[in-house]
Design an enzyme around this catalytic site. Structure first.
Site, PDB file in Angstrom:
ATOM      1  N   VAL A  82      -5.111   4.037  41.747  1.00 22.19           N
ATOM      2  CA  VAL A  82      -5.336   5.151  42.679  1.00 22.19           C
ATOM      3  C   VAL A  82      -5.298   6.466  41.903  1.00 22.19           C
ATOM      4  CG1 VAL A  82      -4.395   6.371  44.682  1.00 22.19           C
ATOM      5  CG2 VAL A  82      -4.398   3.870  44.626  1.00 22.19           C
ATOM      6  N   LYS A  83      -6.342   7.264  42.123  1.00 22.20           N
ATOM      7  CA  LYS A  83      -6.435   8.535  41.393  1.00 22.20           C
ATOM      8  C   LYS A  83      -5.967   9.661  42.316  1.00 22.20           C
ATOM      9  CE  LYS A  83      -9.890  10.168  38.099  1.00 22.20           C
ATOM     10  NZ  LYS A  83     -11.328  10.319  37.913  1.00 22.20           N
ATOM     11  N   LEU A  84      -4.998  10.431  41.819  1.00 24.34           N
ATOM     12  CA  LEU A  84      -4.418  11.510  42.619  1.00 24.34           C
ATOM     13  C   LEU A  84      -4.505  12.821  41.845  1.00 24.34           C
ATOM     14  CD1 LEU A  84      -1.038   9.796  43.656  1.00 24.34           C
ATOM     15  CD2 LEU A  84      -3.092   9.992  45.064  1.00 24.34           C
TER      16      LEU A  84
END
Ligand code: E4P
EC number: 2.2.1.2
Length: 216
Positions: A82-84
């Site tokens: 997951v890219k945050l």
């Protein structure tokens, strides 16, 4: 050094994956939009093309929204990371998702202190954007060197993912600076093999082999 390909174009990913040189994929909302395909569908297809991590970015900007989008993305496939974004909310969401065993790639990193925060928040990857720093006349490579030193000082396990790579020189300098991973567009990865002396040398060898009638 791991090589990730920075695209949502599944044809390009499949073609490069066939070389055995690709260790993962990164995407961002701009790349997904360029693909013209539904988000979950394209991420699922990409995850089937590589065993490595596939970064899929949230679009919420509050921690709760990011956590819920992150959990949803992580359900698409086992290899989703997951890219945050590197904001306070992003860091809060990073800690929660990391504690749940979901790998997080903290993106849009432009300073060593931001990278320090991401490592403390349990990020699996930190993505310093080299090209975008170079665009504003700040040496992106210096940032990779600083982060390498800080992470080594404290033995952080967060992997440095050199991002926004725009040229073969960026790849070489990232490798020299000790980045764990680099992500680059397909064209940059393909260009790494090119050297005029290789082409010239091969041409001469083949001509000589033909003249001498060499067959293998
Ligand atoms: C990385 O994860 C980003 O998707 C990407 O490297 C951004 O590159 P750009 O600055 O060339 O858009």
């Amino acid at each position: 050094m791991k090589f990730f390909v920075d695209t949502a174009d599944t044809k390009d990913i499949a073609d490069l994956a066939a070389t055995g040189l690709i260790d993962g994929v990164t995407t961002n909302p701009s790349l997904i939009a360029k693909s013209g395909r539904p988000f979950a569908e394209v991420i699922a297809e990409i995850c089937g093309l590589t065993d490595g991590p596939v970064s899929a970015e949230v679009v919420a900007i509050d921690a709760e929204g990011m956590i819920s989008e992150g959990r949803k993305l992580a359900k698409i496939a086992e290899n989703v990371a997951v890219k945050l974004p590197l904001t306070w909310d992003g860091l809060k969401a990073c800690r929660t998702l990391a504690d749940e065993g979901i790998p997080v790639n903290v993106t849009l990193c432009f300073s060593a202190n931001q990278a320090l925060l991401a490592a403390k928040a349990g990020a699996a990857f930190i993505s310093p954007f080299i090209g975008r720093l170079d665009d504003i006349h700040i040496d992106g490579m210096e940032l990779i060197q600083e982060i390498r030193q800080i992470y080594d000082n404290y033995m952080f396990e967060t992997e440095i993912l050199a991002a926004s790579i725009r040229s073969p020189n960026h790849v070489k300098l990232s490798a020299l600076a000790g980045a764990d991973v680099m992500t680059a567009p397909p064209a940059v990865i393909r260009s790494l093999v090119s050297h005029p002396l290789t082409d010239k040398g091969l041409e001469i060898f083949l001509a000589d082999a033909k003249k001498a009638g060499i067959k293998v």
